[in-house]
Write an enzyme that holds these catalytic residues in place. Structure first.
Site, PDB file in Angstrom:
ATOM      1  N   HIS A  67      55.878  26.785  71.028  1.00  0.00           N
ATOM      2  CA  HIS A  67      56.562  25.670  70.390  1.00  0.00           C
ATOM      3  C   HIS A  67      57.585  26.204  69.388  1.00  0.00           C
ATOM      4  O   HIS A  67      57.613  27.402  69.086  1.00  0.00           O
ATOM      5  CB  HIS A  67      55.553  24.727  69.693  1.00  0.00           C
ATOM      6  CG  HIS A  67      54.751  25.368  68.614  1.00  0.00           C
ATOM      7  ND1 HIS A  67      53.405  25.629  68.718  1.00  0.00           N
ATOM      8  CD2 HIS A  67      55.094  25.802  67.374  1.00  0.00           C
ATOM      9  CE1 HIS A  67      52.965  26.191  67.618  1.00  0.00           C
ATOM     10  NE2 HIS A  67      53.973  26.310  66.775  1.00  0.00           N
TER      11      HIS A  67
HETATM   12  P1  TYD Z   1      49.116  24.927  66.851  1.00  0.00           P
HETATM   13  O1  TYD Z   1      50.153  25.017  65.766  1.00  0.00           O
HETATM   14  O2  TYD Z   1      49.543  24.360  68.164  1.00  0.00           O
HETATM   15  O3  TYD Z   1      48.460  26.358  67.111  1.00  0.00           O
HETATM   16  P2  TYD Z   1      49.094  27.678  67.808  1.00  0.00           P
HETATM   17  O4  TYD Z   1      50.497  27.837  67.284  1.00  0.00           O
HETATM   18  O5  TYD Z   1      48.184  28.771  67.356  1.00  0.00           O
HETATM   19  O6  TYD Z   1      49.085  27.516  69.288  1.00  0.00           O
HETATM   20  O7  TYD Z   1      47.877  24.118  66.269  1.00  0.00           O
HETATM   21  C1  TYD Z   1      46.658  24.013  66.987  1.00  0.00           C
HETATM   22  C2  TYD Z   1      45.950  22.777  66.501  1.00  0.00           C
HETATM   23  O8  TYD Z   1      45.652  22.850  65.112  1.00  0.00           O
HETATM   24  C3  TYD Z   1      46.769  21.504  66.685  1.00  0.00           C
HETATM   25  O9  TYD Z   1      45.879  20.471  67.098  1.00  0.00           O
HETATM   26  C4  TYD Z   1      47.275  21.179  65.313  1.00  0.00           C
HETATM   27  C5  TYD Z   1      46.218  21.759  64.402  1.00  0.00           C
HETATM   28  N1  TYD Z   1      46.776  22.257  63.123  1.00  0.00           N
HETATM   29  C6  TYD Z   1      46.515  21.581  61.939  1.00  0.00           C
HETATM   30  O10 TYD Z   1      45.816  20.549  61.911  1.00  0.00           O
HETATM   31  N2  TYD Z   1      47.045  22.055  60.771  1.00  0.00           N
HETATM   32  C7  TYD Z   1      47.818  23.181  60.732  1.00  0.00           C
HETATM   33  O11 TYD Z   1      48.294  23.580  59.641  1.00  0.00           O
HETATM   34  C8  TYD Z   1      48.089  23.858  61.974  1.00  0.00           C
HETATM   35  C9  TYD Z   1      48.937  25.093  62.011  1.00  0.00           C
HETATM   36  C10 TYD Z   1      47.541  23.362  63.140  1.00  0.00           C
END
Ligand code: TYD
Length: 136
Positions: free
Chosen positions: A53
């Site tokens: 993303h």
């Molecule tokens: P995501 O940013 O997609 O993780 P990665 O970049 O490691 O693939 O986040 C994964 C999940 O965690 C998503 O459901 C959103 C949640 N999340 C939060 O609730 N707070 C946060 O600060 C972050 C970074 C993620």
């Protein structure tokens, strides 16, 4: 640390060698934005890539404080990668940069410092949408 890469931007982290190794970073000397949020990833599946993303507004600094990951950054035109395998190697990821994290080594701890509070609306999770967003 110098690099001739365009997207891979290193951030220096302070280090004190005492009876331990103590690393530190603060705004503005090390982190180029006031930190509003931190999060860290542990117990990541070694075969499961993460990220995929970009953020509209959030800027981040990634530090692998234990273990290693392979990080891919993409600005819609160029794609670059680096391996984060040391707390000394912190990477700045600006807004509107597509990022992917691969090859989490077992027991990796990835610490992230972020410029914004969590907001789902700040995410672009589709690469084609990301490229469209850049052209708008
Ligand atoms: P995501 O940013 O997609 O993780 P990665 O970049 O490691 O693939 O986040 C994964 C999940 O965690 C998503 O459901 C959103 C949640 N999340 C939060 O609730 N707070 C946060 O600060 C972050 C970074 C993620």
């Amino acid at each position: 640390m110098k690099t001739n890469k365009k997207l891979i931007k290193f951030v220096s982290i302070g280090k004190v060698v005492d009876d331990c190794l103590l690393y530190f970073a603060q705004n503005p000397q090390h982190i180029p934005f006031p930190i509003k949020r931190i999060y860290f990833i542990t117990n990541a599946h070694t075969k499961l890539p993460r990220g995929y993303h970009a953020h509209k507004k959030t800027k981040q600094v990634f530090v692998c404080i234990q273990g290693s990951i392979r990080l891919i950054l993409d600005n819609g035109k160029i794609r670059e990668e680096t391996v984060l395998a040391s707390p000394k190697k912190a990477i700045f990821i600006g807004a509107k940069i597509w990022h992917e994290m691969h090859d989490f080594k077992k027991d990796t701890i990835l610490l992230v410092l972020a410029s914004e509070k969590f907001n789902l609306k700040d995410y672009i999770r589709d690469y084609r949408e990301f490229v469209k967003y850049l052209k708008r």
